[in-house]
Scaffold this active site. Structure first.
Site, PDB file in Angstrom:
ATOM      1  N   ARG A  35       0.823  -1.238  -0.186  1.00  0.00           N
ATOM      2  CA  ARG A  35      -0.023   0.019  -0.141  1.00  0.00           C
ATOM      3  C   ARG A  35       0.900   1.282   0.104  1.00  0.00           C
ATOM      4  O   ARG A  35       0.500   2.111  -0.711  1.00  0.00           O
ATOM      5  CB  ARG A  35      -0.940   0.050   1.152  1.00  0.00           C
ATOM      6  CG  ARG A  35      -2.090  -1.099   1.029  1.00  0.00           C
ATOM      7  CD  ARG A  35      -2.894  -1.128   2.608  1.00  0.00           C
ATOM      8  NE  ARG A  35      -3.233   0.144   2.704  1.00  0.00           N
ATOM      9  CZ  ARG A  35      -4.249   0.477   3.785  1.00  0.00           C
ATOM     10  NH1 ARG A  35      -4.179  -0.616   4.852  1.00  0.00           N
ATOM     11  NH2 ARG A  35      -4.572   1.483   4.189  1.00  0.00           N
ATOM     12  N   HIS A  81      -8.088  -3.813  -7.773  1.00  0.00           N
ATOM     13  CA  HIS A  81      -7.803  -3.074  -6.342  1.00  0.00           C
ATOM     14  C   HIS A  81      -9.178  -3.042  -5.318  1.00  0.00           C
ATOM     15  O   HIS A  81      -9.894  -2.269  -5.592  1.00  0.00           O
ATOM     16  CB  HIS A  81      -7.347  -1.640  -6.447  1.00  0.00           C
ATOM     17  CG  HIS A  81      -6.516  -1.235  -5.308  1.00  0.00           C
ATOM     18  ND1 HIS A  81      -5.325  -1.537  -4.979  1.00  0.00           N
ATOM     19  CD2 HIS A  81      -6.676  -0.044  -4.567  1.00  0.00           C
ATOM     20  CE1 HIS A  81      -4.904  -0.713  -3.840  1.00  0.00           C
ATOM     21  NE2 HIS A  81      -5.861   0.085  -3.831  1.00  0.00           N
ATOM     22  N   TYR A 125     -18.479  13.011 -13.310  1.00  0.00           N
ATOM     23  CA  TYR A 125     -18.421  14.382 -13.974  1.00  0.00           C
ATOM     24  C   TYR A 125     -17.132  14.478 -14.860  1.00  0.00           C
ATOM     25  O   TYR A 125     -17.189  15.362 -15.768  1.00  0.00           O
ATOM     26  CB  TYR A 125     -18.838  15.567 -13.189  1.00  0.00           C
ATOM     27  CG  TYR A 125     -20.103  15.562 -12.728  1.00  0.00           C
ATOM     28  CD1 TYR A 125     -21.315  15.502 -13.157  1.00  0.00           C
ATOM     29  CD2 TYR A 125     -20.184  15.540 -11.366  1.00  0.00           C
ATOM     30  CE1 TYR A 125     -22.497  15.691 -12.708  1.00  0.00           C
ATOM     31  CE2 TYR A 125     -21.576  15.761 -10.375  1.00  0.00           C
ATOM     32  CZ  TYR A 125     -22.689  15.644 -11.274  1.00  0.00           C
ATOM     33  OH  TYR A 125     -23.828  15.730 -10.739  1.00  0.00           O
TER      34      TYR A 125
END
Length: 829
Positions: A35, A81, A125
């Site tokens: 990570r 993921h 968006y």
């Protein structure tokens, strides 16, 4: 034998302390590897790498149509993921922000946040695709260059690392907090890093200090000024260090009333612009930023522009230093070069970071070459089968026609034509048009090409030097493709800034050479040197350079430095380098913030701004006389000394003394002489008045202010010259066309320079071809105005010309105090 029953493994008692230790270590390593920390090879964390892989699966290359970020985040989460779209999208956004990434990996369309801290729009968006830099990281992924492992649910394969054609870890930097450790690697300039990579390949024993000749320091996407390199050196040597970064600011004049404005054009890396402005506004409101009256954000799409208005009479330098002290305009950046090497975290020096990347690229090239060799051998095998079939075409056709089915045809070809099963399959599947004569030639040509490829691949695999050559070529290709100019300036260390009150106001000797090198040294050293008879100051100048100005000034006195662009800059004497008498000095241009191609034309020492005048002259004959007091407020970026037209330039600046006469000399051999009092005093930004009316094509070359008993030296381009008493130039009114100074003909050429000289001076003449001639002035004939002069230089080459002329002070001449008004109290810095 004990009667106690055995306890199954699942129920065996464990110490809580040991279980906590083992479990925490497993958790810590999972965080570190999976990570938080980047891989040294491609510089990516797993989340970043998986986003790029998912975009590659969607064919979102640099030239493709953009797709919704919601789709990208969803594919990344579903395929690679398993931590949810809400944590993937912020990572995607950061890779698209040009103020966070030196070379962004994602090209975003829509609102992706701003340097003001504005959040990005929702992922439904926005749209995105990979940049060319990301495509370079993915290059050759399909050529077996890296290992693949199953994804979290075992439904598909994902790469453990990307091939990475450039060192992304150094170029884009990385930040991550793991368990018990953290990484903080700043971004760097790709061109500098590529040069360092080539140096490591060519010289494996190169040192970190030698590598710093290529990699100057971090290069942040937001620019700024790096204060010194000590922290950078420590980080590059040991893997840990800290640097101070300042925003870049310049000064502007703010209307009338001698007010100044601080304009901030660059801010430190990862500083929120809105927070910075709010902090400045709070300091002004609280009265802690004395001297500042307002702050405005005038930033636009062309860049950052934060204006801090200064009150009338306040020193902008003092206010700027307080901004550095009390606001995020100055920030510290910790450098911790921790990255994963073979799955383990390591702290790496600059050389180790570069060497690890080079070793990885060698492996990528070898694996890619093996893959291509295998493909080429497979194709060559088929082509050899085709050629055998074409040579025995009738027999092959007969065998195929006599066969019961496809499988039987393959068995017959293998058995009777001695082909491999793969060759037989390809021949059976061959279309009839491949049997024509033209197609036969194509197969033979392809066979030759593939054979050459096989030989080349084997050569590469058999020679490590060939592998290094390929690695270097790809590095050069990357530098040409993505290299750009450095954004972060390397400035002086903060420790070099000493309060003026701690600097003794001692008398110093200042020397300035013709080529613009300046230094100061103790006047005591000068006198000791004069007794030894070593010359004026024993400066170690080049053959075509010499000391042109030398004067005595105190450490706290000012130097006014005028440029050909009509601006004036300030330096305190103590800001000049304190060097030995044998040193050449430091270029003046390196001490100032010059604009574009500006050059210093004149340096005027000033002790007192309260009285006295300066006279300026331009190449088009414009003059201006201005009170010294108009130049008493220094600004770091300089201010306008005279208003110039686009085709004009400042030629000369002189101090006006009582009873001086002004002589303006032109290129075509004319001069005008009048009293300096004829030019009325004007304000500093004024354009001036006509001093000499210029004939067509003529320009001013020199300005002299001298007493009536002075001598004028004129030197022409073809090596001729003369000296003439100033008394022979009749005093006229300002604005005339002048009288003949010297007859300019094809024999002597245009006038190059006109100087005031004495019999004890030496004239040093430099030519365009590098010839330098030193001539005592007393040996040059004194002639009238309307003459052509005598030969001063005999050129070694016929097409040579005089380039410049300087008055070289005599060896026994003492440095003189600045020729201005009586000493007074210098203004505050």
């Amino acid at each position: 034998m004990s009667d106690t029953p055995a306890i199954p493994n699942a129920e065996r008692p464990l110490l809580l302390e040991q279980e906590m230790k083992d479990s925490y270590l497993s958790y810590a390593m999972s965080v570190i590897v999976s990570r938080a920390l980047p891989d040294v090879r491609d510089g990516l964390k797993p989340s970043q790498r998986r986003i790029l892989v998912a975009m590659n699966d969607l064919n979102l290359g640099p030239r493709s149509k953009q797709r919704k970020c919601a789709k990208i985040a969803g594919d990344t989460s579903g395929n690679y993921h398993p931590h949810g779209e809400s944590v993937i999208y912020p990572t995607l956004v950061r890779m698209a922000q040009p103020f966070n990434m030196r070379y962004p990996l994602i090209h975003g369309q829509g609102n992706f946040g701003s340097i003001d801290g504005d959040p990005p729009a929702a992922m439904r968006y926005t749209e995105a695709r990979m940049t060319s830099a990301a495509a370079a990281l993915m290059e050759d992924l399909e050529l077996d260059t890296v290992d693949f492992i199953p994804n979290y649910e075992g439904t598909r394969q994902e790469p453990t690392v990307l091939p990475s054609r450039f060192p992304n870890l150094l170029v884009n930097g990385s930040n991550g907090i793991a368990v018990g450790m953290a990484t903080s690697i700043p971004p760097h300039n790709l061109g500098e890093v590529c040069q360092a990579l080539r140096a490591v390949i060519e010289r494996p024993d190169i040192t970190v200090d030698e590598l710093m000749e290529f990699v100057k320091g971090p290069d942040f996407p937001t620019g700024g000024v790096l204060c010194g390199t000590y922290g950078v050196q420590m980080a590059y040597r040991t893997g840990r260090g800290a640097v101070t970064v300042r925003g870049k600011a310049e000064f502007e004049e703010a209307g009338r009333g001698n007010r100044q404005r601080i304009v901030i054009t660059e801010i430190p890396f990862q500083v929120n612009k809105t927070v910075l402005i709010e902090k400045i506004a709070d300091l002004i409101k609280e009265g802690r930023l004395e001297g500042a009256s307002d702050v405005r954000d005038e930033s636009d799409k062309d860049g950052i522009r934060i204006c801090v208005e200064c009150k009338q009479g306040e020193d902008a330098n003092v206010i700027l230093n307080r901004l550095y002290e009390f606001t995020p305009l100055q920030e510290n950046f910790s450098i911790i070069n921790i990255a994963l090497v073979d799955g383990r975290p390591r702290t790496l020096s600059l050389k180790e970071l570069l060497a690890e990347f080079i070793a990885y690229r060698r492996k990528v090239v070898v694996r890619r070459t093996k893959h291509l060799l295998g493909k080429a051998l497979e194709r060559l095998h088929l082509l050899e089968g085709f050629l055998i079939a074409l040579d025995r075409l009738d027999e092959v056709i007969k065998l195929i026609r006599a066969s019961a089915d496809r499988a039987d045809a393959i068995r017959n070809l293998v058995k009777q034509i001695a082909l491999s099963e793969r060759q037989a399959e390809a021949i059976v599947d061959m279309r009839l048009h491949r049997l024509t004569a033209l197609e036969r030639e194509k197969i033979q040509e392809e066979h030759r090409q593939v054979s050459a490829e096989v030989a080349y691949y084997r050569k590469v695999l058999g020679d490590p030097k060939e592998v290094d050559r390929i690695v270097k070529e790809e590095i050069e290709k990357t530098e040409k493709e993505f290299g750009d100019a450095r954004r972060t300036e390397i400035g002086a260390p903060l420790d070099d800034t000493v309060p003026e009150d701690l600097i003794p106001d001692e008398e110093m000797t200042v020397t300035i050479s013709r080529m613009g090198y300046v230094k100061r040294l103790s006047s005591g050293e000068y006198r000791a040197q004069r007794r030894g008879g070593k010359g004026i100051i024993g400066t170690d100048a080049q053959d075509d350079d010499f000391v042109e100005q030398v004067f005595i000034a105190n450490n706290h006195d000012y130097l006014l430095l005028f440029t050909d662009g009509g601006r004036v800059h300030w330096l305190k004497v103590y800001q000049l380098p304190l060097l030995s008498r044998y040193s050449r000095g430091r270029a003046i241009a390196n001490l100032l913030q010059l604009q574009g191609e500006e050059k210093i034309t004149r340096v005027i020492p000033v002790r007192d701004f309260s009285t006295g005048y300066l006279v300026m002259c331009t190449k088009l004959g414009v003059i201006k006389r201005t009170e010294l007091s108009a130049f008493s407020r220094p600004m770091r970026g300089g201010i306008i000394a005279i208003g110039l037209h686009d085709d004009d330039a400042l030629v000369g600046v002189r101090v006006a003394r009582k009873d001086d006469q002004m002589l303006i000399a032109s290129k075509d051999g004319y001069a005008i002489c009048f009293s300096s009092e004829d030019a009325r005093p004007m304000g500093r930004p004024a354009a001036g008045v006509r001093g000499m009316k210029m004939r067509e094509g003529d320009t001013v070359v020199s300005l002299i202010l001298a007493p009536p008993n002075a001598t004028v030296m004129t030197v022409c381009a073809n090596g001729f010259g003369k000296r003439t008493p100033l008394a022979e130039y009749r005093v006229q009114g300002r604005g005339g066309m002048g009288i003949i100074n010297i007859k300019t003909t094809e024999r002597n050429g245009d006038v190059v320079a006109v100087l005031e000289v004495t019999d004890d001076d030496d004239l040093l003449i430099a030519t365009q071809r590098g010839q330098v001639v030193r001539t005592p002035v007393r040996d040059i004939s004194t002639l009238g105005r309307a003459t052509q002069g005598v030969r001063l230089v005999r050129f070694k080459e016929d097409d040579d010309k005089v380039a410049s002329v300087g008055r070289m002070l005599h060896e026994d001449e003492e440095p003189t105090p600045p020729p201005v008004a009586e000493p007074g109290t210098p203004p505050a810095a």
